[in-house]
Write a protein that holds these residues in place. Structure first.
Motif, PDB file in Angstrom:
ATOM      1  N   TYR A  11       0.842  -1.192   0.000  1.00 44.92           N
ATOM      2  CA  TYR A  11       0.000   0.000   0.000  1.00 44.92           C
ATOM      3  C   TYR A  11       0.880   1.246   0.000  1.00 44.92           C
ATOM      4  O   TYR A  11       1.763   1.397   0.829  1.00 44.92           O
ATOM      5  N   THR A  12       0.616   2.148  -0.944  1.00 40.60           N
ATOM      6  CA  THR A  12       1.360   3.403  -1.017  1.00 40.60           C
ATOM      7  C   THR A  12       0.588   4.486  -0.267  1.00 40.60           C
ATOM      8  O   THR A  12      -0.571   4.280   0.128  1.00 40.60           O
ATOM      9  N   ASP A  13       1.207   5.657  -0.106  1.00 44.81           N
ATOM     10  CA  ASP A  13       0.510   6.784   0.509  1.00 44.81           C
ATOM     11  C   ASP A  13      -0.780   7.100  -0.252  1.00 44.81           C
ATOM     12  O   ASP A  13      -1.804   7.386   0.355  1.00 44.81           O
ATOM     13  N   GLU A  14      -0.718   7.040  -1.562  1.00 45.52           N
ATOM     14  CA  GLU A  14      -1.899   7.336  -2.377  1.00 45.52           C
ATOM     15  C   GLU A  14      -3.014   6.317  -2.119  1.00 45.52           C
ATOM     16  O   GLU A  14      -4.187   6.691  -1.998  1.00 45.52           O
ATOM     17  N   HIS A  15      -2.666   5.031  -2.037  1.00 45.48           N
ATOM     18  CA  HIS A  15      -3.669   4.010  -1.713  1.00 45.48           C
ATOM     19  C   HIS A  15      -4.333   4.335  -0.382  1.00 45.48           C
ATOM     20  O   HIS A  15      -5.562   4.259  -0.245  1.00 45.48           O
ATOM     21  N   ILE A  16      -3.522   4.687   0.599  1.00 48.54           N
ATOM     22  CA  ILE A  16      -4.037   4.947   1.943  1.00 48.54           C
ATOM     23  C   ILE A  16      -4.932   6.176   1.948  1.00 48.54           C
ATOM     24  O   ILE A  16      -5.983   6.193   2.595  1.00 48.54           O
ATOM     25  N   ARG A  17      -4.558   7.197   1.226  1.00 47.07           N
ATOM     26  CA  ARG A  17      -5.406   8.400   1.145  1.00 47.07           C
ATOM     27  C   ARG A  17      -6.782   8.054   0.560  1.00 47.07           C
ATOM     28  O   ARG A  17      -7.811   8.555   1.016  1.00 47.07           O
ATOM     29  N   ALA A  37      -7.684  12.507  10.220  1.00 49.55           N
ATOM     30  CA  ALA A  37      -6.997  11.270   9.833  1.00 49.55           C
ATOM     31  C   ALA A  37      -6.317  11.450   8.485  1.00 49.55           C
ATOM     32  O   ALA A  37      -6.903  11.931   7.530  1.00 49.55           O
ATOM     33  N   THR A  38      -5.075  11.086   8.432  1.00 48.01           N
ATOM     34  CA  THR A  38      -4.279  11.197   7.215  1.00 48.01           C
ATOM     35  C   THR A  38      -3.140  10.187   7.298  1.00 48.01           C
ATOM     36  O   THR A  38      -3.015   9.478   8.289  1.00 48.01           O
ATOM     37  N   THR A  39      -2.336  10.125   6.276  1.00 45.60           N
ATOM     38  CA  THR A  39      -1.169   9.252   6.360  1.00 45.60           C
ATOM     39  C   THR A  39      -0.119   9.933   7.220  1.00 45.60           C
ATOM     40  O   THR A  39      -0.072  11.160   7.330  1.00 45.60           O
ATOM     41  N   ASP A  40       0.704   9.142   7.834  1.00 44.99           N
ATOM     42  CA  ASP A  40       1.744   9.656   8.712  1.00 44.99           C
ATOM     43  C   ASP A  40       3.088   9.255   8.129  1.00 44.99           C
ATOM     44  O   ASP A  40       3.304   9.375   6.941  1.00 44.99           O
ATOM     45  N   GLU A  41       3.912   8.680   8.901  1.00 44.73           N
ATOM     46  CA  GLU A  41       5.230   8.269   8.443  1.00 44.73           C
ATOM     47  C   GLU A  41       5.202   6.819   7.969  1.00 44.73           C
ATOM     48  O   GLU A  41       4.218   6.121   8.141  1.00 44.73           O
ATOM     49  N   THR A  42       6.289   6.399   7.387  1.00 49.89           N
ATOM     50  CA  THR A  42       6.453   5.001   7.020  1.00 49.89           C
ATOM     51  C   THR A  42       7.451   4.399   7.999  1.00 49.89           C
ATOM     52  O   THR A  42       8.535   4.928   8.201  1.00 49.89           O
ATOM     53  N   LEU A  43       7.057   3.312   8.621  1.00 53.55           N
ATOM     54  CA  LEU A  43       7.879   2.661   9.620  1.00 53.55           C
ATOM     55  C   LEU A  43       8.105   1.214   9.204  1.00 53.55           C
ATOM     56  O   LEU A  43       7.145   0.471   9.025  1.00 53.55           O
ATOM     57  N   ASP A  44       9.347   0.848   9.012  1.00 52.90           N
ATOM     58  CA  ASP A  44       9.692  -0.522   8.624  1.00 52.90           C
ATOM     59  C   ASP A  44       8.936  -0.954   7.365  1.00 52.90           C
ATOM     60  O   ASP A  44       8.425  -2.062   7.270  1.00 52.90           O
ATOM     61  N   GLY A  45       8.796  -0.026   6.403  1.00 53.09           N
ATOM     62  CA  GLY A  45       8.147  -0.343   5.143  1.00 53.09           C
ATOM     63  C   GLY A  45       6.637  -0.319   5.186  1.00 53.09           C
ATOM     64  O   GLY A  45       5.971  -0.657   4.221  1.00 53.09           O
ATOM     65  N   ARG A  46       6.066   0.093   6.326  1.00 52.71           N
ATOM     66  CA  ARG A  46       4.612   0.135   6.465  1.00 52.71           C
ATOM     67  C   ARG A  46       4.172   1.580   6.667  1.00 52.71           C
ATOM     68  O   ARG A  46       4.703   2.284   7.517  1.00 52.71           O
ATOM     69  N   VAL A  47       3.166   2.008   5.920  1.00 57.30           N
ATOM     70  CA  VAL A  47       2.630   3.359   6.068  1.00 57.30           C
ATOM     71  C   VAL A  47       1.755   3.391   7.320  1.00 57.30           C
ATOM     72  O   VAL A  47       0.915   2.521   7.515  1.00 57.30           O
ATOM     73  N   LEU A  48       1.970   4.379   8.169  1.00 58.60           N
ATOM     74  CA  LEU A  48       1.126   4.549   9.346  1.00 58.60           C
ATOM     75  C   LEU A  48       0.030   5.544   9.039  1.00 58.60           C
ATOM     76  O   LEU A  48       0.201   6.456   8.235  1.00 58.60           O
ATOM     77  N   VAL A  49      -1.102   5.357   9.666  1.00 58.43           N
ATOM     78  CA  VAL A  49      -2.234   6.251   9.515  1.00 58.43           C
ATOM     79  C   VAL A  49      -2.286   7.112  10.767  1.00 58.43           C
ATOM     80  O   VAL A  49      -2.140   6.617  11.875  1.00 58.43           O
ATOM     81  N   PHE A  51      -4.269   8.484  13.029  1.00 58.52           N
ATOM     82  CA  PHE A  51      -5.235   8.649  14.095  1.00 58.52           C
ATOM     83  C   PHE A  51      -4.707   7.737  15.182  1.00 58.52           C
ATOM     84  O   PHE A  51      -4.921   6.552  15.201  1.00 58.52           O
ATOM     85  N   ASN A  52      -3.853   8.351  15.967  1.00 60.17           N
ATOM     86  CA  ASN A  52      -3.085   7.681  17.007  1.00 60.17           C
ATOM     87  C   ASN A  52      -2.053   6.742  16.377  1.00 60.17           C
ATOM     88  O   ASN A  52      -1.806   5.662  16.864  1.00 60.17           O
ATOM     89  N   THR A  53      -1.461   7.152  15.288  1.00 64.05           N
ATOM     90  CA  THR A  53      -0.468   6.397  14.509  1.00 64.05           C
ATOM     91  C   THR A  53      -0.820   4.911  14.390  1.00 64.05           C
ATOM     92  O   THR A  53      -0.023   4.029  14.657  1.00 64.05           O
ATOM     93  N   ALA A  54      -2.018   4.677  13.962  1.00 61.13           N
ATOM     94  CA  ALA A  54      -2.485   3.310  13.745  1.00 61.13           C
ATOM     95  C   ALA A  54      -1.843   2.741  12.486  1.00 61.13           C
ATOM     96  O   ALA A  54      -1.593   3.468  11.537  1.00 61.13           O
ATOM     97  N   PRO A  55      -1.592   1.447  12.470  1.00 60.10           N
ATOM     98  CA  PRO A  55      -1.094   0.838  11.239  1.00 60.10           C
ATOM     99  C   PRO A  55      -2.208   0.749  10.199  1.00 60.10           C
ATOM    100  O   PRO A  55      -3.389   0.851  10.523  1.00 60.10           O
ATOM    101  N   VAL A  56      -1.832   0.540   8.978  1.00 52.73           N
ATOM    102  CA  VAL A  56      -2.802   0.433   7.883  1.00 52.73           C
ATOM    103  C   VAL A  56      -3.786  -0.700   8.146  1.00 52.73           C
ATOM    104  O   VAL A  56      -4.953  -0.615   7.773  1.00 52.73           O
ATOM    105  N   SER A  57      -3.351  -1.740   8.820  1.00 55.94           N
ATOM    106  CA  SER A  57      -4.258  -2.856   9.107  1.00 55.94           C
ATOM    107  C   SER A  57      -5.470  -2.379   9.899  1.00 55.94           C
ATOM    108  O   SER A  57      -6.584  -2.859   9.683  1.00 55.94           O
ATOM    109  N   THR A  58      -5.297  -1.406  10.789  1.00 53.16           N
ATOM    110  CA  THR A  58      -6.425  -0.859  11.546  1.00 53.16           C
ATOM    111  C   THR A  58      -7.403  -0.162  10.608  1.00 53.16           C
ATOM    112  O   THR A  58      -8.619  -0.332  10.725  1.00 53.16           O
ATOM    113  N   LEU A  59      -6.877   0.598   9.671  1.00 59.57           N
ATOM    114  CA  LEU A  59      -7.715   1.268   8.678  1.00 59.57           C
ATOM    115  C   LEU A  59      -8.493   0.246   7.851  1.00 59.57           C
ATOM    116  O   LEU A  59      -9.695   0.380   7.649  1.00 59.57           O
TER     117      LEU A  59
END
Length: 77
Positions: A11-17, A37-49, A51-59
């Motif tokens: 998932y890229t930043d664009e996918h997450i948006r 809610a928006t994209t945040d940083e990328t940590l270990d190859g995973r884009v964080l969302v 809203f409390n720096t949730a992982p994409v899996s939460t989204l």
């Protein structure tokens, strides 16, 4: 989906948006609003969302719950 699921790395930043937009739109029907809610940083190859720096899996799991709720409402109608 778990935060460690390897599919999340695709998932890229664009996918997450786009997914965030869908969560915003679908969540309104249930009174769920995350205006910041928006994209945040990328940590270990995973884009964080952001809203409390949730992982994409939460989204993705939240979106799944909203879709399930919409289906239940339409079946009850």
């Amino acid at each position: 989906m778990k935060p460690t699921d390897p599919r999340i790395r695709h998932y890229t930043d664009e996918h997450i948006r786009i997914l965030l937009g869908e969560v915003h739109e679908r969540g309104k029907k249930f009174g769920l609003v995350w205006p910041s809610a928006t994209t945040d940083e990328t940590l270990d190859g995973r884009v964080l969302v952001c809203f409390n720096t949730a992982p994409v899996s939460t989204l993705l799991n939240l979106l799944n719950l909203l879709l399930d709720a919409e289906r239940e409402i339409s079946c009850d109608s």
